[in-house]
Write a protein that holds these residues in place. Structure first.
Motif, PDB file in Angstrom:
ATOM      1  N   THR A 188       1.714  -3.351  -5.712  1.00 52.24           N
ATOM      2  CA  THR A 188       0.373  -3.592  -4.753  1.00 52.24           C
ATOM      3  C   THR A 188       0.288  -4.954  -4.249  1.00 52.24           C
ATOM      4  OG1 THR A 188      -0.838  -3.342  -6.598  1.00 52.24           O
ATOM      5  CG2 THR A 188      -0.326  -1.390  -5.102  1.00 52.24           C
ATOM      6  N   TRP A 198      -2.952  -7.371  -2.288  1.00 53.79           N
ATOM      7  CA  TRP A 198      -4.330  -7.761  -2.665  1.00 53.79           C
ATOM      8  C   TRP A 198      -5.481  -7.537  -1.673  1.00 53.79           C
ATOM      9  CZ3 TRP A 198      -5.701 -10.457   1.344  1.00 53.79           C
ATOM     10  CH2 TRP A 198      -4.264 -11.020   2.103  1.00 53.79           C
ATOM     11  N   LYS A 254       2.446  -3.125 -11.419  1.00 53.47           N
ATOM     12  CA  LYS A 254       2.539  -4.745 -11.147  1.00 53.47           C
ATOM     13  C   LYS A 254       1.675  -5.019  -9.877  1.00 53.47           C
ATOM     14  CE  LYS A 254       4.108  -7.984  -9.460  1.00 53.47           C
ATOM     15  NZ  LYS A 254       3.153  -9.016  -8.504  1.00 53.47           N
ATOM     16  N   GLU A 314      -0.427 -11.143  -7.448  1.00 54.43           N
ATOM     17  CA  GLU A 314      -0.888 -12.294  -8.008  1.00 54.43           C
ATOM     18  C   GLU A 314      -2.310 -12.405  -7.959  1.00 54.43           C
ATOM     19  OE1 GLU A 314       1.746 -11.625  -6.508  1.00 54.43           O
ATOM     20  OE2 GLU A 314       3.331 -13.136  -6.956  1.00 54.43           O
ATOM     21  N   GLY A 361       5.807 -11.732  -8.360  1.00 54.51           N
ATOM     22  CA  GLY A 361       6.570 -10.869  -7.633  1.00 54.51           C
ATOM     23  C   GLY A 361       8.030 -10.996  -7.769  1.00 54.51           C
ATOM     24  N   THR A 387       3.549  -1.186  -1.939  1.00 55.44           N
ATOM     25  CA  THR A 387       2.557  -1.293  -0.499  1.00 55.44           C
ATOM     26  C   THR A 387       2.649  -3.026  -0.530  1.00 55.44           C
ATOM     27  OG1 THR A 387       0.998   0.487  -0.885  1.00 55.44           O
ATOM     28  CG2 THR A 387       0.551  -1.213   0.578  1.00 55.44           C
ATOM     29  N   GLY A 388       3.083  -3.448   0.736  1.00 56.38           N
ATOM     30  CA  GLY A 388       3.252  -4.985   0.974  1.00 56.38           C
ATOM     31  C   GLY A 388       4.019  -5.340   1.976  1.00 56.38           C
ATOM     32  N   SER A 389       4.450  -6.238   2.271  1.00 58.84           N
ATOM     33  CA  SER A 389       5.075  -6.926   3.310  1.00 58.84           C
ATOM     34  C   SER A 389       6.542  -6.187   3.651  1.00 58.84           C
ATOM     35  CB  SER A 389       5.408  -8.366   3.416  1.00 58.84           C
ATOM     36  OG  SER A 389       6.227  -8.510   2.240  1.00 58.84           O
ATOM     37  N   TYR A 400      12.889  -4.182  -2.153  1.00 64.61           N
ATOM     38  CA  TYR A 400      12.702  -3.158  -2.921  1.00 64.61           C
ATOM     39  C   TYR A 400      13.924  -1.891  -2.860  1.00 64.61           C
ATOM     40  CZ  TYR A 400       8.868  -4.596  -5.683  1.00 64.61           C
ATOM     41  OH  TYR A 400       8.232  -5.311  -6.714  1.00 64.61           O
ATOM     42  N   TYR A 439      16.880  -3.171  -4.454  1.00 68.43           N
ATOM     43  CA  TYR A 439      16.730  -3.221  -5.928  1.00 68.43           C
ATOM     44  C   TYR A 439      17.097  -1.972  -6.278  1.00 68.43           C
ATOM     45  CZ  TYR A 439      13.507  -7.346  -5.531  1.00 68.43           C
ATOM     46  OH  TYR A 439      13.089  -8.638  -5.318  1.00 68.43           O
ATOM     47  N   LEU A 457       4.297  -0.582   4.469  1.00 72.80           N
ATOM     48  CA  LEU A 457       4.416  -2.080   5.103  1.00 72.80           C
ATOM     49  C   LEU A 457       3.538  -2.548   5.892  1.00 72.80           C
ATOM     50  CD1 LEU A 457       8.364  -1.635   4.681  1.00 72.80           C
ATOM     51  CD2 LEU A 457       6.823  -2.221   2.727  1.00 72.80           C
ATOM     52  N   GLY A 458       4.068  -3.523   6.536  1.00 71.27           N
ATOM     53  CA  GLY A 458       3.209  -4.312   7.612  1.00 71.27           C
ATOM     54  C   GLY A 458       2.855  -3.403   8.954  1.00 71.27           C
ATOM     55  N   CYS A 497      -3.557  -4.036   6.946  1.00 74.08           N
ATOM     56  CA  CYS A 497      -2.171  -3.502   7.463  1.00 74.08           C
ATOM     57  C   CYS A 497      -2.102  -2.828   8.959  1.00 74.08           C
ATOM     58  CB  CYS A 497      -1.320  -2.662   6.550  1.00 74.08           C
ATOM     59  SG  CYS A 497      -2.328  -1.465   5.918  1.00 74.08           S
ATOM     60  N   GLU A 543       3.287  -9.998  12.524  1.00 73.23           N
ATOM     61  CA  GLU A 543       1.985  -9.705  11.735  1.00 73.23           C
ATOM     62  C   GLU A 543       1.439 -10.947  11.318  1.00 73.23           C
ATOM     63  OE1 GLU A 543       2.096  -7.690   7.970  1.00 73.23           O
ATOM     64  OE2 GLU A 543       0.754  -6.405   8.331  1.00 73.23           O
ATOM     65  N   PHE A 573      -1.821 -11.167   9.873  1.00 72.88           N
ATOM     66  CA  PHE A 573      -2.784 -10.854   8.450  1.00 72.88           C
ATOM     67  C   PHE A 573      -3.587 -11.878   8.421  1.00 72.88           C
ATOM     68  CE2 PHE A 573      -2.755  -8.797   4.124  1.00 72.88           C
ATOM     69  CZ  PHE A 573      -2.697  -7.430   4.806  1.00 72.88           C
ATOM     70  N   PHE A 619      -1.318   8.946   5.331  1.00 73.20           N
ATOM     71  CA  PHE A 619      -1.290   7.714   5.807  1.00 73.20           C
ATOM     72  C   PHE A 619       0.127   7.157   5.519  1.00 73.20           C
ATOM     73  CE2 PHE A 619      -1.789   3.005   5.351  1.00 73.20           C
ATOM     74  CZ  PHE A 619      -2.263   2.902   6.475  1.00 73.20           C
TER      75      PHE A 619
HETATM   76  P1  NAD Z   1       3.538  -8.950  -0.295  1.00 72.92           P
HETATM   77  O1  NAD Z   1       4.855  -8.338  -0.122  1.00 72.92           O
HETATM   78  O2  NAD Z   1       4.086 -10.527  -0.416  1.00 72.92           O
HETATM   79  O3  NAD Z   1       3.461  -8.731  -2.022  1.00 72.92           O
HETATM   80  C1  NAD Z   1       3.172  -7.317  -2.388  1.00 72.92           C
HETATM   81  C2  NAD Z   1       3.602  -7.220  -3.747  1.00 72.92           C
HETATM   82  O4  NAD Z   1       5.092  -7.550  -3.886  1.00 72.92           O
HETATM   83  C3  NAD Z   1       2.768  -8.064  -4.610  1.00 72.92           C
HETATM   84  O5  NAD Z   1       2.520  -7.330  -5.968  1.00 72.92           O
HETATM   85  C4  NAD Z   1       4.019  -9.172  -4.932  1.00 72.92           C
HETATM   86  O6  NAD Z   1       3.877  -9.645  -6.161  1.00 72.92           O
HETATM   87  C5  NAD Z   1       4.995  -8.358  -4.957  1.00 72.92           C
HETATM   88  N1  NAD Z   1       6.335  -9.350  -4.672  1.00 72.92           N
HETATM   89  C6  NAD Z   1       6.356 -10.420  -3.891  1.00 72.92           C
HETATM   90  N2  NAD Z   1       7.509 -10.773  -3.807  1.00 72.92           N
HETATM   91  C7  NAD Z   1       8.668  -9.851  -4.341  1.00 72.92           C
HETATM   92  C8  NAD Z   1      10.061  -9.879  -4.602  1.00 72.92           C
HETATM   93  N3  NAD Z   1      10.792 -10.931  -4.205  1.00 72.92           N
HETATM   94  N4  NAD Z   1      10.339  -8.944  -5.270  1.00 72.92           N
HETATM   95  C9  NAD Z   1       9.532  -7.902  -5.895  1.00 72.92           C
HETATM   96  N5  NAD Z   1       8.166  -7.902  -5.809  1.00 72.92           N
HETATM   97  C10 NAD Z   1       7.696  -8.952  -5.173  1.00 72.92           C
HETATM   98  O7  NAD Z   1       2.224  -8.620   0.563  1.00 72.92           O
HETATM   99  P2  NAD Z   1       1.069  -9.308   0.155  1.00 72.92           P
HETATM  100  O8  NAD Z   1       0.883 -10.561   0.617  1.00 72.92           O
HETATM  101  O9  NAD Z   1       0.423  -8.926  -1.204  1.00 72.92           O
HETATM  102  O10 NAD Z   1       0.153  -8.355   1.197  1.00 72.92           O
HETATM  103  C11 NAD Z   1       0.248  -8.235   2.480  1.00 72.92           C
HETATM  104  C12 NAD Z   1       1.239  -7.278   3.470  1.00 72.92           C
HETATM  105  O11 NAD Z   1       0.804  -5.985   2.669  1.00 72.92           O
HETATM  106  C13 NAD Z   1       1.188  -7.292   4.522  1.00 72.92           C
HETATM  107  O12 NAD Z   1       2.364  -7.213   5.431  1.00 72.92           O
HETATM  108  C14 NAD Z   1       0.350  -5.915   4.953  1.00 72.92           C
HETATM  109  O13 NAD Z   1       0.565  -5.322   6.164  1.00 72.92           O
HETATM  110  C15 NAD Z   1       1.027  -5.016   3.776  1.00 72.92           C
HETATM  111  N6  NAD Z   1       0.140  -3.910   3.629  1.00 72.92           N
HETATM  112  C16 NAD Z   1       0.505  -2.734   4.050  1.00 72.92           C
HETATM  113  C17 NAD Z   1      -0.376  -1.662   3.739  1.00 72.92           C
HETATM  114  C18 NAD Z   1       0.270  -0.190   4.022  1.00 72.92           C
HETATM  115  O14 NAD Z   1      -0.286   0.730   3.537  1.00 72.92           O
HETATM  116  N7  NAD Z   1       1.090  -0.278   4.956  1.00 72.92           N
HETATM  117  C19 NAD Z   1      -1.646  -1.779   3.249  1.00 72.92           C
HETATM  118  C20 NAD Z   1      -1.827  -3.140   2.977  1.00 72.92           C
HETATM  119  C21 NAD Z   1      -0.992  -4.070   2.954  1.00 72.92           C
END
Ligand code: NAD
Length: 504
Positions: free
Chosen positions: A169, A171, A195, A198, A228, A247-249, A256, A259, A272-273, A306, A408, A410, A474
Motif C-alpha cells: 500500500t 501512504w 508491506k 515506507e 519497496g 495500491t500505488g503508482s 508487480y 513479478y 494505480l494512478g 489518486c 500525475e 500527486f 472503486f
Molecule cells: P509507489 O508506487 O511508489 O509505492 C507504493 C508501494 O509500493 C509502497 O509500499 C512501496 O514501498 C512499494 N514499492 C515501491 N517500489 C517498489 C518496487 N520496485 N517493487 C515493489 N514494491 C515497490 O506509490 P506511492 O508514492 O506510495 O503512492 C502514490 C501513488 O499511489 C500514486 O500514483 C497514486 O495515484 C497511487 N494511488 C492509487 C490509488 C488507487 O486506489 N487507485 C489510491 C492511492 C494512491
C-alpha cells in the motif's frame, strides 16, 4: 479557538503528539518481532522535517518468516475453517479497539504523512472503521450457488478463500487503502502479509497490534515494513503467496505484474494512478458549488489523491467565472501545521514529493501554461525548519497533450483546460492513459447520462466529487489498474470460484 471534530485543540494535539509512543517491532505470527538484521530507518515528519521515529525495517528473511506464518495460518487454520460468524465477531472486536484508539491512530497518520488532523480523524479513521465493520458484517451473509443441471446431478458453485494475500500500500490514505484490502481478504478467510509504504509504516504496525489484541489468531495478519524495491519485490516474486493486492503508482504496478509472471502467476490486483478530468458545463446546477468542489478536490490531502480532479475542463461560456472562483477559493488552502484544526491543507508527505512537484511546475512553465497562483514552496508555513509545504498552484491555458495534462503530479497543482462544447470536453477528459475517475457538472439529465456513459473512468461523479459508499466499487480503467476495491465486488479478488459437480 478552533477544535477538531474529536474536540481537541491545536495545543491538545501537539501535547498528545509529544507523548505518542511508536511501534518498534515488526508483527509476525501474532508477535512483536525484531528485524533479523536489527535494521531501521529514520522517518522525518513532513510538518517540520524533524526525526519522528525509527521505523523497524524487515529484510527478505523477515518476510519469509511472515509468509510462512501466514501460510501456516491458512493451510492449518483455524482462520479459514472458522464459521464466518466467528471471523465477523473478531473483526468487529478489532474495529471497536480501533475506535477506542481513534485519536492515537489519527495522530500517527497526521504526523507520518502530513494529513490535517481533522481529515485524519474525521475522514480517514471514519472510513477505516466503516470498512472493517462492513466487511465483518458481510462475512456471514454471502451465499453460494447451486446450478439447475437436472434431476440426476447437483452442481455447486462455491467461493473459497484464495490463500495467502500480499498487500502492498501507499501512504496517502494509508489506513483506509489498506483496510479496503485487508478487510475483505480476512472476511473470506484469507491470511495477509502487509508491506506498507515506507512513509506510513508506524500506523500500519499499530493498527495491526490492535488486531492481535482483539484475538485475531497468530499468523492471520502480519506486517513487515521495509523498502519497496527489495521487500516489495520479494513479496511479489514469492512462490508461496497466492494473490497480491497493490495500491500505488502505475510504474510499480507494472513491476508487480512482472513479478507475478516471473513467479507463480499469483493473482495480481492493481489500484494505480490517475489524472482525472472534472468537466464543468454552463448549465451546472450550482456553479458556486462546482467551483468550491473543484478547489477542494485538488487541494484536499494536498492533492495527494489518486482521484484528484487535477484537470479542470471548463466550458468557455463559464470559464472566466470558474477560473476566478477557483483562484479565490484557493486562499482557503494555505498550508500549515497539520495538527492545527484551522489549517485547510497540510504539507506534502516528504521532501522527495516537494522536489517532484516542483519539477512538474517547471515543466508546465516551459510548455507555456499560464501560472495563475502559487508554483513553489510556501515560505510562510515553516519550510525554513524543513516542513514540506507547497503552495496551492493553478495553471490555466493548459494544452491537453502537455505533460501537465497527461502526467500525475500527486500534489496541489491544478491544470485548467478550456473547451468549446460537450464533445470536446469528453474528448479531452478521455485523452489520458489513466481512467480512474471523472467529474461532470450539468443540470440536464440526458447530458449527465449521455456524457457519463462516454467517459472512460471507473467512477463518474455527477454534480459532486469524491462521494462514495462501501456498497459501491472503486477502481480504474486503462493504466489506473484492474479489479475493484470496496463493495461485494472486492471479494472477487480474494476468492476462487469452484465448481463441484456431483452425479447423484
Ligand atoms: P509507489 O508506487 O511508489 O509505492 C507504493 C508501494 O509500493 C509502497 O509500499 C512501496 O514501498 C512499494 N514499492 C515501491 N517500489 C517498489 C518496487 N520496485 N517493487 C515493489 N514494491 C515497490 O506509490 P506511492 O508514492 O506510495 O503512492 C502514490 C501513488 O499511489 C500514486 O500514483 C497514486 O495515484 C497511487 N494511488 C492509487 C490509488 C488507487 O486506489 N487507485 C489510491 C492511492 C494512491
Amino acid at each position: 479557538m478552533a477544535k477538531t471534530t474529536a474536540g481537541h485543540s491545536h495545543e491538545d494535539w501537539t501535547r498528545m503528539a509529544a507523548d505518542l509512543r511508536f511501534p518498534t517491532s515488526l508483527l509476525i505470527d501474532g508477535k512483536q518481532s525484531s528485524p533479523s538484521a536489527g535494521a531501521s530507518f529514520t522517518h522525518l515528519a513532513p510538518r517540520d522535517g524533524s526525526p519522528l521515529a525509527e521505523v523497524p525495517a524487515g529484510d527478505e528473511h523477515d518476510l519469509d518468516r511472515a509468509i510462512s506464518a501466514a501460510r501456516r495460518a491458512f493451510d492449518e487454520g483455524p482462520w479459514p475453517q472458522y464459521p464466518p460468524r466467528r471471523r465477523k465477531e473478531l473483526m468487529l472486536r478489532w474495529a471497536d479497539l480501533i475506535d477506542e484508539h481513534r485519536d492515537e491512530l489519527a495522530l500517527m497518520v497526521s504526523l507520518e504523512m502530513g494529513k490535517p488532523i481533522d481529515d485524519a480523524w474525521g475522514i480517514e479513521l471514519r472510513a477505516v472503521l466503516a470498512t472493517y465493520r462492513w466487511y465483518a458484517e458481510l462475512a456471514d451473509k454471502e451465499l453460494d450457488e447451486s446450478s439447475p443441471v437436472g434431476a440426476d446431478d447437483l452442481a455447486l458453485i462455491t467461493r473459497e478463500p484464495v490463500g495467502v494475500v500480499g498487500v502492498v500500500t501507499p501512504w496517502n490514505f494509508p489506513l483506509t487503502l489498506s483496510a479496503w484490502k485487508i478487510a475483505p481478504a480476512l472476511a473470506v478467510g484469507c491470511t495477509v502479509v502487509h508491506k506498507p509504504s515506507e512513509y506510513s509504516s508506524l500506523s500500519a504496525l499499530r493498527i495491526a497490534e490492535l488486531a492481535i489484541e482483539a484475538g485475531i489468531p497468530d499468523g492471520v495478519l502480519n506486517v513487515v515494513p521495509g523498502r519497496g524495491s527489495t521487500l516489495g519485490r520479494h513479496l511479489g516474486l514469492h512462490p508461496r503467496v497466492d494473490a497480491l493486492a497493490f495500491t500505488g503508482s502505475t510504474t510499480v504496478g507494472r513491476a508487480y505484474l512482472e513479478y507475478s509472471a516471473q513467479s507463480n502467476l499469483k493473482r495480481t490486483w492493481l489500484e494505480l494512478g490517475g489524472k482525472s478530468g472534472n468537466i464543468i458545463l454552463p448549465d451546472a446546477p450550482d456553479l458556486d458549488a462546482a467551483i468550491a468542489t473543484a478547489a477542494w478536490g485538488i487541494f484536499f490531502n494536498a492533492g495527494q489523491m489518486c482521484t484528484a480532479p487535477s484537470r479542470l475542463i471548463v466550458h468557455q461560456d463559464v470559464a472566466d467565472e470558474v477560473i476566478a472562483g477557483v483562484v479565490a477559493r484557493a486562499a482557503e488552502y494555505q498550508p500549515g501545521d497539520p495538527l492545527d484544526p484551522a489549517v485547510g491543507m497540510g504539507p506534502l508527505a516528504s521532501s522527495a514529493r516537494m522536489a517532484d512537484v516542483r519539477e512538474h511546475v517547471e515543466r508546465a512553465l516551459q510548455d507555456g501554461a499560464e501560472l495563475l497562483l502559487g508554483g513553489g514552496a510556501s515560505e510562510t508555513s515553516g519550510v525554513a525548519t524543513g516542513g514540506c509545504f507547497f503552495e496551492p498552484t493553478i495553471f490555466a491555458g493548459v494544452s491537453p497533450d502537455s505533460a501537465l495534462a497527461q502526467q500525475e503530479v500527486f500534489g496541489p497543482v491544478l491544470a485548467i483546460v478550456t473547451v468549446k462544447d460537450d464533445d470536446e470536453a469528453v474528448r479531452v477528459a478521455n485523452n489520458s492513459d489513466y481512467g480512474l475517475a471523472a467529474g461532470l457538472w450539468t443540470s440536464n439529465l440526458s447530458t449527465a447520462h449521455r456524457l457519463s456513459r462516454r467517459l472512460k473512468a471507473g467512477t463518474v461523479w455527477v454534480n459532486c466529487y469524491e462521494e462514495g459508499d462501501l456498497t459501491v466499487p472503486f477502481g480504474g480503467y486503462k493504466l489506473s489498474g484492474n479489479g475493484r476495491d470496496k463493495s461485494r465486488h472486492a471479494l472477487e479478488k480474494y476468492t476462487e470460484l469452484k465448481t463441484t459437480f456431483i452425479h447423484l
